[in-house]
Design a protein around this motif. Structure first.
Motif, PDB file in Angstrom:
ATOM      1  N   ARG A  84      -2.732 -10.744  -0.060  1.00 39.97           N
ATOM      2  CA  ARG A  84      -1.505 -11.284  -0.634  1.00 39.97           C
ATOM      3  C   ARG A  84      -0.275 -10.533  -0.144  1.00 39.97           C
ATOM      4  NH1 ARG A  84      -1.931 -11.015  -6.843  1.00 39.97           N
ATOM      5  NH2 ARG A  84      -3.990 -11.784  -6.301  1.00 39.97           N
ATOM      6  N   LEU A  85       0.835 -11.247  -0.219  1.00 36.62           N
ATOM      7  CA  LEU A  85       2.139 -10.680   0.079  1.00 36.62           C
ATOM      8  C   LEU A  85       2.904 -10.638  -1.228  1.00 36.62           C
ATOM      9  CD1 LEU A  85       4.230  -9.735   2.241  1.00 36.62           C
ATOM     10  CD2 LEU A  85       4.956 -12.136   2.381  1.00 36.62           C
ATOM     11  N   ALA A  86       3.254  -9.443  -1.690  1.00 37.87           N
ATOM     12  CA  ALA A  86       3.933  -9.298  -2.978  1.00 37.87           C
ATOM     13  C   ALA A  86       5.309  -9.968  -2.955  1.00 37.87           C
ATOM     14  CB  ALA A  86       4.088  -7.818  -3.315  1.00 37.87           C
ATOM     15  N   ALA A  87       5.733 -10.426  -4.110  1.00 38.95           N
ATOM     16  CA  ALA A  87       7.015 -11.116  -4.221  1.00 38.95           C
ATOM     17  C   ALA A  87       8.168 -10.272  -3.696  1.00 38.95           C
ATOM     18  CB  ALA A  87       7.261 -11.495  -5.680  1.00 38.95           C
ATOM     19  N   LYS A  88       8.122  -8.978  -3.939  1.00 40.89           N
ATOM     20  CA  LYS A  88       9.223  -8.104  -3.504  1.00 40.89           C
ATOM     21  C   LYS A  88       9.281  -7.955  -1.982  1.00 40.89           C
ATOM     22  CE  LYS A  88       6.547  -3.814  -4.043  1.00 40.89           C
ATOM     23  NZ  LYS A  88       6.454  -2.533  -4.786  1.00 40.89           N
ATOM     24  N   HIS A  89       8.208  -8.379  -1.286  1.00 42.57           N
ATOM     25  CA  HIS A  89       8.180  -8.294   0.170  1.00 42.57           C
ATOM     26  C   HIS A  89       8.244  -9.677   0.811  1.00 42.57           C
ATOM     27  CE1 HIS A  89       7.469  -4.060  -0.049  1.00 42.57           C
ATOM     28  NE2 HIS A  89       6.280  -4.187  -0.614  1.00 42.57           N
ATOM     29  N   ASN A  90       8.874 -10.616   0.120  1.00 40.93           N
ATOM     30  CA  ASN A  90       8.907 -11.999   0.591  1.00 40.93           C
ATOM     31  C   ASN A  90       9.444 -12.133   2.007  1.00 40.93           C
ATOM     32  OD1 ASN A  90       8.590 -14.921  -0.025  1.00 40.93           O
ATOM     33  ND2 ASN A  90      10.805 -14.945   0.283  1.00 40.93           N
ATOM     34  N   ASP A  91      10.312 -11.222   2.427  1.00 41.08           N
ATOM     35  CA  ASP A  91      10.919 -11.311   3.748  1.00 41.08           C
ATOM     36  C   ASP A  91      10.179 -10.500   4.808  1.00 41.08           C
ATOM     37  OD1 ASP A  91      11.560  -8.850   2.714  1.00 41.08           O
ATOM     38  OD2 ASP A  91      13.634  -8.842   3.427  1.00 41.08           O
ATOM     39  N   ASP A  92       9.009  -9.956   4.470  1.00 43.13           N
ATOM     40  CA  ASP A  92       8.301  -9.094   5.424  1.00 43.13           C
ATOM     41  C   ASP A  92       6.786  -9.278   5.339  1.00 43.13           C
ATOM     42  OD1 ASP A  92       7.482  -7.208   7.212  1.00 43.13           O
ATOM     43  OD2 ASP A  92       8.397  -5.491   6.189  1.00 43.13           O
ATOM     44  N   PRO A  93       6.221 -10.219   6.093  1.00 44.00           N
ATOM     45  CA  PRO A  93       4.770 -10.459   6.063  1.00 44.00           C
ATOM     46  C   PRO A  93       3.941  -9.242   6.464  1.00 44.00           C
ATOM     47  CG  PRO A  93       5.915 -12.272   7.145  1.00 44.00           C
ATOM     48  CD  PRO A  93       6.931 -11.181   6.959  1.00 44.00           C
ATOM     49  N   LEU A  94       4.549  -8.277   7.140  1.00 43.56           N
ATOM     50  CA  LEU A  94       3.823  -7.083   7.551  1.00 43.56           C
ATOM     51  C   LEU A  94       3.538  -6.146   6.378  1.00 43.56           C
ATOM     52  CD1 LEU A  94       5.659  -6.236  10.899  1.00 43.56           C
ATOM     53  CD2 LEU A  94       3.462  -7.386  10.603  1.00 43.56           C
ATOM     54  N   GLN A  95       4.077  -6.463   5.207  1.00 44.89           N
ATOM     55  CA  GLN A  95       3.822  -5.676   4.004  1.00 44.89           C
ATOM     56  C   GLN A  95       2.657  -6.237   3.183  1.00 44.89           C
ATOM     57  OE1 GLN A  95       5.359  -2.756   3.214  1.00 44.89           O
ATOM     58  NE2 GLN A  95       6.359  -2.961   5.214  1.00 44.89           N
ATOM     59  N   ALA A  96       1.980  -7.231   3.723  1.00 42.93           N
ATOM     60  CA  ALA A  96       0.845  -7.821   3.008  1.00 42.93           C
ATOM     61  C   ALA A  96      -0.247  -6.775   2.782  1.00 42.93           C
ATOM     62  CB  ALA A  96       0.281  -8.999   3.804  1.00 42.93           C
ATOM     63  N   THR A  97      -1.002  -6.939   1.709  1.00 42.30           N
ATOM     64  CA  THR A  97      -2.064  -5.998   1.360  1.00 42.30           C
ATOM     65  C   THR A  97      -3.354  -6.754   1.057  1.00 42.30           C
ATOM     66  OG1 THR A  97      -1.432  -6.071  -0.980  1.00 42.30           O
ATOM     67  CG2 THR A  97      -0.438  -4.333   0.378  1.00 42.30           C
ATOM     68  N   GLY A  98      -4.435  -5.996   0.916  1.00 37.67           N
ATOM     69  CA  GLY A  98      -5.719  -6.585   0.579  1.00 37.67           C
ATOM     70  C   GLY A  98      -6.764  -6.287   1.633  1.00 37.67           C
ATOM     71  N   THR A  99      -7.844  -7.027   1.592  1.00 37.27           N
ATOM     72  CA  THR A  99      -8.948  -6.842   2.530  1.00 37.27           C
ATOM     73  C   THR A  99      -9.563  -8.182   2.877  1.00 37.27           C
ATOM     74  OG1 THR A  99     -10.501  -6.533   0.702  1.00 37.27           O
ATOM     75  CG2 THR A  99      -9.567  -4.534   1.656  1.00 37.27           C
ATOM     76  N   CYS A 119      -1.006  -8.076   7.794  1.00 37.85           N
ATOM     77  CA  CYS A 119      -0.045  -9.170   7.960  1.00 37.85           C
ATOM     78  C   CYS A 119      -0.630 -10.437   7.343  1.00 37.85           C
ATOM     79  CB  CYS A 119       0.263  -9.407   9.443  1.00 37.85           C
ATOM     80  SG  CYS A 119       1.529 -10.672   9.744  1.00 37.85           S
ATOM     81  N   LEU A 120       0.226 -11.215   6.682  1.00 36.31           N
ATOM     82  CA  LEU A 120      -0.194 -12.501   6.116  1.00 36.31           C
ATOM     83  C   LEU A 120       0.972 -13.469   6.176  1.00 36.31           C
ATOM     84  CD1 LEU A 120      -2.197 -14.319   4.513  1.00 36.31           C
ATOM     85  CD2 LEU A 120      -1.192 -13.367   2.415  1.00 36.31           C
ATOM     86  N   VAL A 121       0.731 -14.607   6.825  1.00 41.32           N
ATOM     87  CA  VAL A 121       1.720 -15.684   6.870  1.00 41.32           C
ATOM     88  C   VAL A 121       1.009 -16.969   6.479  1.00 41.32           C
ATOM     89  CG1 VAL A 121       3.245 -17.066   8.314  1.00 41.32           C
ATOM     90  CG2 VAL A 121       3.139 -14.606   8.656  1.00 41.32           C
ATOM     91  N   THR A 122       1.573 -17.705   5.536  1.00 43.78           N
ATOM     92  CA  THR A 122       0.985 -18.975   5.127  1.00 43.78           C
ATOM     93  C   THR A 122       2.037 -20.069   5.201  1.00 43.78           C
ATOM     94  OG1 THR A 122       1.514 -18.692   2.776  1.00 43.78           O
ATOM     95  CG2 THR A 122      -0.572 -17.782   3.542  1.00 43.78           C
ATOM     96  N   GLY A 123       1.578 -21.282   5.442  1.00 40.85           N
ATOM     97  CA  GLY A 123       2.472 -22.432   5.473  1.00 40.85           C
ATOM     98  C   GLY A 123       1.703 -23.647   5.028  1.00 40.85           C
ATOM     99  N   GLY A 124       2.130 -24.274   3.927  1.00 47.11           N
ATOM    100  CA  GLY A 124       1.338 -25.363   3.378  1.00 47.11           C
ATOM    101  C   GLY A 124      -0.032 -24.835   2.995  1.00 47.11           C
ATOM    102  N   LYS A 125      -1.074 -25.418   3.556  1.00 39.63           N
ATOM    103  CA  LYS A 125      -2.442 -25.014   3.250  1.00 39.63           C
ATOM    104  C   LYS A 125      -3.076 -24.195   4.376  1.00 39.63           C
ATOM    105  CE  LYS A 125      -2.958 -26.792  -0.838  1.00 39.63           C
ATOM    106  NZ  LYS A 125      -3.266 -25.918  -2.015  1.00 39.63           N
ATOM    107  N   VAL A 126      -2.262 -23.710   5.295  1.00 39.72           N
ATOM    108  CA  VAL A 126      -2.769 -22.910   6.414  1.00 39.72           C
ATOM    109  C   VAL A 126      -2.323 -21.466   6.258  1.00 39.72           C
ATOM    110  CG1 VAL A 126      -2.741 -22.563   8.917  1.00 39.72           C
ATOM    111  CG2 VAL A 126      -2.792 -24.888   7.972  1.00 39.72           C
ATOM    112  N   ALA A 127      -3.251 -20.537   6.487  1.00 38.77           N
ATOM    113  CA  ALA A 127      -2.940 -19.110   6.418  1.00 38.77           C
ATOM    114  C   ALA A 127      -3.418 -18.415   7.679  1.00 38.77           C
ATOM    115  CB  ALA A 127      -3.613 -18.480   5.198  1.00 38.77           C
ATOM    116  N   VAL A 128      -2.623 -17.468   8.152  1.00 34.07           N
ATOM    117  CA  VAL A 128      -3.043 -16.572   9.226  1.00 34.07           C
ATOM    118  C   VAL A 128      -2.955 -15.156   8.678  1.00 34.07           C
ATOM    119  CG1 VAL A 128      -2.621 -15.711  11.547  1.00 34.07           C
ATOM    120  CG2 VAL A 128      -2.216 -18.122  11.031  1.00 34.07           C
TER     121      VAL A 128
END
Length: 203
Positions: A84-99, A119-128
């Motif tokens: 997940r990408l925390a709300a406070k890091h909405n402008d920075d996908p490189l701050q995503a966390t998890g495993t 890193c996490l970027v999602t759009g619609g139903k697609v995630a990278v």
């Protein structure tokens, strides 16, 4: 671990290897505008809390769930995500966390790996999502970055991975964050439960 390479797709199948049998419960994120349907989950890999600082707040983006891939020869291939990408890091996908974890076995041979999300970027139903492998039994893979693409389609989810063209994560030594392939793989019937929460950046 040996990989059979009778043809390129076979090589990809047997080195798509890593995908760990699903472990513990992942956090399910609610739809657009809502709050999370469950609080911060333990990671699919080791029970570590994800984005605990934003507990109870809708993340900017997320990817969760576990599924097996379809293989005509009976390969056991599993991917599991808690990113997940925390709300406070909405402008920075490189701050995503998890495993995320992945494993691939056929006739008793194969491998598994676990990666920390970077890193996490999602759009619609697609995630990278991408991450650096922190634990694995695939020689040479530890410390390398891998990327995975998920297309959340309910019971018909699809998936792709950064080593699709090379046949092994070990061949991708300089992969950039959030780089992966198109989701060309099909999820095994009855196992698809990937859940993608779309990112809404301020563009």
């Amino acid at each position: 671990m040996r990989y059979v390479r009778s043809n390129r797709l076979r090589a990809v199948a047997l080195t798509a290897a890593l995908l760990a049998t699903a472990t513990a419960g992942t956090a399910a994120a609610a739809g657009d505008g809502g709050t999370e349907s469950s609080e911060s989950a333990e990671s699919a890999a080791g029970g570590k809390p994800v984005a605990s600082a934003d507990r109870g707040q809708r993340p900017a983006a997320s990817l969760a769930g576990t599924a097996k891939l379809t293989r005509s020869l009976g390969d056991d291939i599993t991917f599991s995500f808690d990113a997940r990408l925390a709300a406070k890091h909405n402008d920075d996908p490189l701050q995503a966390t998890g495993t995320f974890r992945f494993s691939h076995y056929l006739n008793g041979e194969g491998a598994w790996a676990e990666a920390d999300v970077d890193c996490l970027v999602t759009g619609g139903k697609v995630a990278v999502v991408s991450g650096v492998i922190t634990d694995t039994d695939l020689p040479g893979a530890k410390g390398l970055r891998v990327g995975v693409t998920v297309h959340d389609q309910g019971r018909n989810d699809r998936l792709g991975y950064s080593w699709a063209a090379t046949g092994s994560p070990v061949e991708d030594k300089d992969l950039a964050p959030c780089v992966s392939s198109a989701p060309f793989e099909k999820v095994k019937r009855g196992t698809g439960d990937f859940r993608v929460l779309p990112w809404q950046p301020e563009l």
